[in-house]
Design a protein around this motif. Structure first.
Motif, mmCIF file in Angstrom:
data_model
loop_
_atom_site.group_PDB
_atom_site.id
_atom_site.type_symbol
_atom_site.label_atom_id
_atom_site.label_comp_id
_atom_site.label_asym_id
_atom_site.label_seq_id
_atom_site.Cartn_x
_atom_site.Cartn_y
_atom_site.Cartn_z
ATOM 1 N N LYS A 89 0.710 -1.061 0.154
ATOM 2 C CA LYS A 89 -0.009 -0.014 -0.155
ATOM 3 C C LYS A 89 0.675 1.263 -0.103
ATOM 4 O O LYS A 89 0.407 2.284 -0.682
ATOM 5 C CB LYS A 89 -1.017 -0.029 1.126
ATOM 6 C CG LYS A 89 -2.277 -0.828 0.839
ATOM 7 C CD LYS A 89 -3.061 -0.702 2.106
ATOM 8 C CE LYS A 89 -4.319 -1.227 2.057
ATOM 9 N NZ LYS A 89 -5.164 -1.441 3.199
ATOM 10 N N LYS A 90 2.160 1.286 0.986
ATOM 11 C CA LYS A 90 2.856 2.439 0.810
ATOM 12 C C LYS A 90 3.362 2.786 -0.739
ATOM 13 O O LYS A 90 3.440 3.784 -0.906
ATOM 14 C CB LYS A 90 3.977 2.261 1.666
ATOM 15 C CG LYS A 90 4.965 3.221 1.953
ATOM 16 C CD LYS A 90 6.053 3.123 2.502
ATOM 17 C CE LYS A 90 7.067 4.407 2.865
ATOM 18 N NZ LYS A 90 7.914 4.289 4.033
ATOM 19 N N LEU A 91 3.530 1.588 -1.550
ATOM 20 C CA LEU A 91 4.138 1.963 -2.844
ATOM 21 C C LEU A 91 2.994 2.445 -3.813
ATOM 22 O O LEU A 91 3.363 3.455 -4.384
ATOM 23 C CB LEU A 91 4.546 0.505 -3.447
ATOM 24 C CG LEU A 91 5.337 0.715 -4.781
ATOM 25 C CD1 LEU A 91 6.287 1.731 -4.914
ATOM 26 C CD2 LEU A 91 5.470 -0.617 -5.298
ATOM 27 N N MET B 158 0.154 6.881 -6.591
ATOM 28 C CA MET B 158 -1.002 7.694 -6.790
ATOM 29 C C MET B 158 -0.849 9.251 -6.576
ATOM 30 O O MET B 158 -1.345 9.853 -7.512
ATOM 31 C CB MET B 158 -2.224 7.151 -5.608
ATOM 32 C CG MET B 158 -2.733 5.776 -5.904
ATOM 33 S SD MET B 158 -3.676 5.337 -4.211
ATOM 34 C CE MET B 158 -4.847 6.552 -4.233
ATOM 35 N N LEU B 159 -0.125 9.404 -5.684
ATOM 36 C CA LEU B 159 0.452 11.082 -5.530
ATOM 37 C C LEU B 159 1.397 11.276 -6.770
ATOM 38 O O LEU B 159 1.224 12.317 -7.358
ATOM 39 C CB LEU B 159 0.936 11.200 -4.273
ATOM 40 C CG LEU B 159 0.154 10.881 -2.938
ATOM 41 C CD1 LEU B 159 1.041 11.031 -1.888
ATOM 42 C CD2 LEU B 159 -0.859 12.060 -3.257
ATOM 43 N N LEU C 87 -10.795 12.135 -0.754
ATOM 44 C CA LEU C 87 -10.704 10.732 -0.193
ATOM 45 C C LEU C 87 -9.340 10.035 -0.826
ATOM 46 O O LEU C 87 -8.562 9.535 -0.418
ATOM 47 C CB LEU C 87 -11.850 9.972 -0.493
ATOM 48 C CG LEU C 87 -11.878 8.596 -0.008
ATOM 49 C CD1 LEU C 87 -11.639 8.175 1.461
ATOM 50 C CD2 LEU C 87 -13.020 7.913 -0.694
ATOM 51 N N TYR C 88 -9.138 10.194 -2.353
ATOM 52 C CA TYR C 88 -8.211 9.945 -3.152
ATOM 53 C C TYR C 88 -6.852 10.333 -2.492
ATOM 54 O O TYR C 88 -5.994 9.251 -2.065
ATOM 55 C CB TYR C 88 -8.313 10.351 -4.421
ATOM 56 C CG TYR C 88 -7.091 9.989 -5.392
ATOM 57 C CD1 TYR C 88 -7.037 8.831 -6.030
ATOM 58 C CD2 TYR C 88 -6.090 10.694 -5.438
ATOM 59 C CE1 TYR C 88 -6.108 8.275 -6.857
ATOM 60 C CE2 TYR C 88 -4.837 10.246 -6.455
ATOM 61 C CZ TYR C 88 -4.961 9.185 -7.109
ATOM 62 O OH TYR C 88 -4.043 8.911 -8.112
ATOM 63 N N TYR C 89 -6.755 11.531 -2.411
ATOM 64 C CA TYR C 89 -5.299 12.124 -1.679
ATOM 65 C C TYR C 89 -5.118 11.791 -0.205
ATOM 66 O O TYR C 89 -3.997 11.464 0.186
ATOM 67 C CB TYR C 89 -5.272 13.714 -2.080
ATOM 68 C CG TYR C 89 -5.145 13.844 -3.494
ATOM 69 C CD1 TYR C 89 -4.175 13.530 -4.233
ATOM 70 C CD2 TYR C 89 -6.211 14.842 -3.877
ATOM 71 C CE1 TYR C 89 -4.189 13.755 -5.639
ATOM 72 C CE2 TYR C 89 -6.322 14.972 -5.304
ATOM 73 C CZ TYR C 89 -5.193 14.715 -6.064
ATOM 74 O OH TYR C 89 -5.341 15.068 -7.541
ATOM 75 N N CYS C 90 -6.230 11.720 0.455
ATOM 76 C CA CYS C 90 -5.885 11.339 1.868
ATOM 77 C C CYS C 90 -5.532 10.042 1.995
ATOM 78 O O CYS C 90 -4.640 9.553 2.629
ATOM 79 C CB CYS C 90 -6.953 11.669 2.821
ATOM 80 S SG CYS C 90 -7.102 13.657 3.049
ATOM 81 N N LEU C 91 -6.349 8.943 1.368
ATOM 82 C CA LEU C 91 -6.010 7.533 1.503
ATOM 83 C C LEU C 91 -4.648 7.087 1.062
ATOM 84 O O LEU C 91 -3.921 6.349 1.460
ATOM 85 C CB LEU C 91 -6.901 6.803 0.526
ATOM 86 C CG LEU C 91 -8.428 6.526 1.093
ATOM 87 C CD1 LEU C 91 -9.086 5.666 0.190
ATOM 88 C CD2 LEU C 91 -8.190 6.011 2.480
ATOM 89 N N ALA C 92 -4.026 7.887 -0.081
ATOM 90 C CA ALA C 92 -2.857 7.925 -0.673
ATOM 91 C C ALA C 92 -1.755 8.199 0.251
ATOM 92 O O ALA C 92 -0.767 7.569 0.773
ATOM 93 C CB ALA C 92 -2.565 8.819 -2.098
ATOM 94 N N SER C 93 -1.995 9.243 0.976
ATOM 95 C CA SER C 93 -1.069 9.750 2.240
ATOM 96 C C SER C 93 -1.191 8.742 3.384
ATOM 97 O O SER C 93 -0.101 8.555 3.961
ATOM 98 C CB SER C 93 -1.397 11.151 2.508
ATOM 99 O OG SER C 93 -2.641 11.338 3.146
ATOM 100 N N PHE C 94 -2.340 8.231 3.785
ATOM 101 C CA PHE C 94 -2.427 7.331 4.952
ATOM 102 C C PHE C 94 -1.688 6.028 4.534
ATOM 103 O O PHE C 94 -1.076 5.331 5.357
ATOM 104 C CB PHE C 94 -3.703 6.884 5.297
ATOM 105 C CG PHE C 94 -4.585 8.108 5.737
ATOM 106 C CD1 PHE C 94 -3.883 9.382 6.380
ATOM 107 C CD2 PHE C 94 -5.857 8.572 5.256
ATOM 108 C CE1 PHE C 94 -4.692 10.457 6.605
ATOM 109 C CE2 PHE C 94 -6.453 9.769 5.751
ATOM 110 C CZ PHE C 94 -5.976 10.608 6.536
ATOM 111 N N TRP C 95 -1.817 5.632 3.267
ATOM 112 C CA TRP C 95 -0.973 4.286 2.756
ATOM 113 C C TRP C 95 0.436 4.827 2.903
ATOM 114 O O TRP C 95 1.255 3.858 3.260
ATOM 115 C CB TRP C 95 -1.345 4.024 1.526
ATOM 116 C CG TRP C 95 -2.782 3.264 1.267
ATOM 117 C CD1 TRP C 95 -3.623 3.013 2.311
ATOM 118 C CD2 TRP C 95 -3.724 3.038 0.197
ATOM 119 N NE1 TRP C 95 -4.950 2.503 2.093
ATOM 120 C CE2 TRP C 95 -4.899 2.518 0.585
ATOM 121 C CE3 TRP C 95 -3.382 3.296 -1.155
ATOM 122 C CZ2 TRP C 95 -5.948 2.164 -0.322
ATOM 123 C CZ3 TRP C 95 -4.523 2.994 -1.895
ATOM 124 C CH2 TRP C 95 -5.690 2.611 -1.680
ATOM 125 N N CYS C 96 0.859 5.873 2.595
ATOM 126 C CA CYS C 96 2.434 6.302 2.617
ATOM 127 C C CYS C 96 2.667 5.964 4.032
ATOM 128 O O CYS C 96 4.110 5.567 4.301
ATOM 129 C CB CYS C 96 2.635 7.428 2.152
ATOM 130 S SG CYS C 96 2.450 7.686 0.341
#
Length: 186
Positions: A2-4, A9-10, A42-51
């Motif tokens: 998910k981090k990758l 995504m970002l 949601l897209y950007y926040c999920l991407a950051s939480f996955w990071c």
């Protein structure tokens, strides 16, 4: 993995991830995301939480989790909430956090992507009851940056003091649609 995926995504969208809070402080918290003026938030926040690689749950309208495609939202950590009924969500949510080894409960207190006159206060009471801090996450469209920037430890602080600290942080120009963000949150 998910981090990758979050980083990819970002990168694809030309955004950067910035975390100003030690990750261990996010292991148990109520994480608010604002300004919330677009579904892209949601897209950007999920991407950051996955990071960040932190376990989380996101409260969203149950209209997204009930239909045939609801499995997708559940798979990415969404909890469907029926806002038409009184469900004692504060008690339920605080128990979720307390009974988890590690969980950030994500909340969008504006409760709508349209202009809101004031924020819902449930996130404050969830954090207070679970005895966890509130973390401030954001998607800054002006600068194309997303991340978590501040932790507010509630302790015995009155709600007005906490809301004043939050109000200072979020700015309308961060929003995708600044005209839909009301900087006066209570």
């Amino acid at each position: 993995m998910k981090k990758l995926l979050g980083s990819l995504m970002l990168f694809v969208m030309g955004w950067k991830f910035k975390n100003e809070v030690p990750v261990y402080e996010l292991r148990k918290c109520v994480l608010i995301c604002a300004p919330h003026t677009s579904n892209w938030d949601l897209y950007y926040c999920l991407a950051s939480f996955w990071c960040l690689k932190i376990p989380y749950k996101v409260m969203i309208k149950d209209a997204y989790t009930k239909p045939w495609y609801g499995f997708f939202f559940k798979a990415i950590g969404c909890l469907g909430v029926d806002r038409s009924q009184w469900n004692n969500l504060v008690q339920y949510s605080s128990e979720l956090i307390k009974n988890s080894e590690s969980m950030a409960l994500i909340n969008t207190p504006e409760a709508t992507r349209s202009r809101s006159l004031k924020w819902k206060k449930g996130f404050y009471y969830i954090a207070k009851q679970a005895n966890v801090p509130i973390a401030l996450a954001y998607a800054d469209y002006k600068n194309k940056v997303t991340g978590v920037s501040k932790i507010i430890n509630i302790g015995d602080k009155p709600i007005e003091e906490v809301f004043d600290q939050i109000e200072i942080f979020y700015k309308p120009e961060m929003a995708k649609y600044p005209e839909n963000y009301n900087p006066k949150i209570y």
